[in-house]
Design an enzyme around this catalytic site. Structure first.
Site, mmCIF file in Angstrom:
data_model
loop_
_atom_site.group_PDB
_atom_site.id
_atom_site.type_symbol
_atom_site.label_atom_id
_atom_site.label_comp_id
_atom_site.label_asym_id
_atom_site.label_seq_id
_atom_site.Cartn_x
_atom_site.Cartn_y
_atom_site.Cartn_z
ATOM 1 N N HIS A 82 -9.834 -6.444 -2.140
ATOM 2 C CA HIS A 82 -8.970 -5.502 -2.862
ATOM 3 C C HIS A 82 -8.965 -5.894 -4.333
ATOM 4 O O HIS A 82 -9.015 -7.074 -4.666
ATOM 5 C CB HIS A 82 -7.526 -5.578 -2.338
ATOM 6 C CG HIS A 82 -6.553 -4.863 -3.238
ATOM 7 N ND1 HIS A 82 -6.334 -3.511 -3.147
ATOM 8 C CD2 HIS A 82 -5.819 -5.310 -4.297
ATOM 9 C CE1 HIS A 82 -5.484 -3.159 -4.112
ATOM 10 N NE2 HIS A 82 -5.159 -4.225 -4.815
ATOM 11 N N TYR A 95 0.812 -1.215 0.000
ATOM 12 C CA TYR A 95 0.000 0.000 0.000
ATOM 13 C C TYR A 95 0.851 1.273 0.000
ATOM 14 O O TYR A 95 0.376 2.328 0.438
ATOM 15 C CB TYR A 95 -0.956 0.000 1.197
ATOM 16 C CG TYR A 95 -2.232 -0.793 0.976
ATOM 17 C CD1 TYR A 95 -3.113 -0.461 -0.061
ATOM 18 C CD2 TYR A 95 -2.576 -1.851 1.815
ATOM 19 C CE1 TYR A 95 -4.297 -1.167 -0.255
ATOM 20 C CE2 TYR A 95 -3.764 -2.560 1.626
ATOM 21 C CZ TYR A 95 -4.628 -2.212 0.596
ATOM 22 O OH TYR A 95 -5.797 -2.897 0.408
HETATM 23 P P1 IDP Z 1 -9.856 0.659 -3.217
HETATM 24 O O1 IDP Z 1 -9.554 -0.520 -2.333
HETATM 25 O O2 IDP Z 1 -11.318 0.737 -3.565
HETATM 26 O O3 IDP Z 1 -8.963 0.726 -4.439
HETATM 27 P P2 IDP Z 1 -8.255 2.849 -2.124
HETATM 28 O O4 IDP Z 1 -8.619 4.289 -2.194
HETATM 29 O O5 IDP Z 1 -7.144 2.350 -2.985
HETATM 30 O O6 IDP Z 1 -9.589 1.995 -2.353
HETATM 31 O O7 IDP Z 1 -7.910 2.561 -0.596
HETATM 32 C C1 IDP Z 1 -7.295 1.346 -0.223
HETATM 33 C C2 IDP Z 1 -7.996 0.807 1.000
HETATM 34 O O8 IDP Z 1 -7.794 1.716 2.094
HETATM 35 C C3 IDP Z 1 -9.520 0.689 0.883
HETATM 36 O O9 IDP Z 1 -9.953 -0.483 0.241
HETATM 37 C C4 IDP Z 1 -9.928 0.713 2.341
HETATM 38 O O10 IDP Z 1 -9.701 -0.561 2.974
HETATM 39 C C5 IDP Z 1 -8.944 1.721 2.916
HETATM 40 N N1 IDP Z 1 -9.490 3.086 2.902
HETATM 41 C C6 IDP Z 1 -9.688 3.891 1.825
HETATM 42 N N2 IDP Z 1 -10.201 5.077 2.167
HETATM 43 C C7 IDP Z 1 -10.311 5.038 3.521
HETATM 44 C C8 IDP Z 1 -10.790 5.992 4.502
HETATM 45 O O11 IDP Z 1 -11.192 7.117 4.185
HETATM 46 N N3 IDP Z 1 -10.756 5.563 5.805
HETATM 47 C C9 IDP Z 1 -10.303 4.341 6.179
HETATM 48 N N4 IDP Z 1 -9.851 3.425 5.294
HETATM 49 C C10 IDP Z 1 -9.873 3.773 3.997
HETATM 50 MG MG MG Z 2 -6.911 1.019 -4.537
#
Ligand code: IDP
Ligand code: MG
Length: 138
Positions: free
Chosen positions: A115, A49
């Protein structure tokens, strides 16, 4: 044909919905070409990540991702990246479309069950992060 990386996150594994997720992949003709179960350590989760390392949720997210075993898969199919993102649903389950994995099973914006890679570049990085070429079915 395109490939994408899928992870069933620790909440999905702990809640016993591995089968439910895999059933949805199979129904939608996303072929599993690699699969393993593992428990990530902190460095592994942080590396995976790393694009999010400046985000306020980074520590919480990497802690969550190391809290239990995950199932990591490579999926193959036509438009696999976009198709799988559609099956998963929006990051925030409250905004996810009806019938998506996150809408049906996520309990939290962080604990959102699955994911999926978001572009061909990320898919290449993420697949290589967990699998070597001998582990991918050709
Ligand atoms: P995605 O998994 O839909 O691609 P991303 O923006 O890449 O979303 O974020 C990775 C992961 O981080 C998300 O799946 C979620 O588990 C976590 N996440 C994303 N935004 C937030 C937030 O605003 N608060 C807490 N966790 C978050
Ligand atoms: Mg993502």
């Amino acid at each position: 044909m395109e490939r994408t990386l899928s992870i069933i996150k620790p909440d999905g594994v702990a809640r016993g919905i591995i089968g439910e997720v895999i059933k949805r992949l199979e129904i939608n003709h996303l072929k599993i070409v690699a699969m393993k179960m593992m428990k990530m350590d902190t460095a592994q989760a942080q590396g995976f990540y790393s694009v999010h390392k400046e985000r306020p949720f980074f520590d919480s997210l990497t802690h969550f991702m190391t809290s239990g075993p995950v199932v990591v898969m490579v999926l193959e199919g036509e438009n696999a990246i976009t198709k799988y993102r559609e099956i998963m649903g929006a990051t925030d389950y409250r905004e996810a479309a009806e019938g998506t994995i996150r809408k049906d099973f996520a309990t939290d914006i962080e604990k959102n069950v699955v994911h999926g890679s978001d572009s061909p570049e990320t898919a290449a990085f993420e697949i290589g992060y967990f699998f070597n070429r001998f582990e991918l079915i050709v």
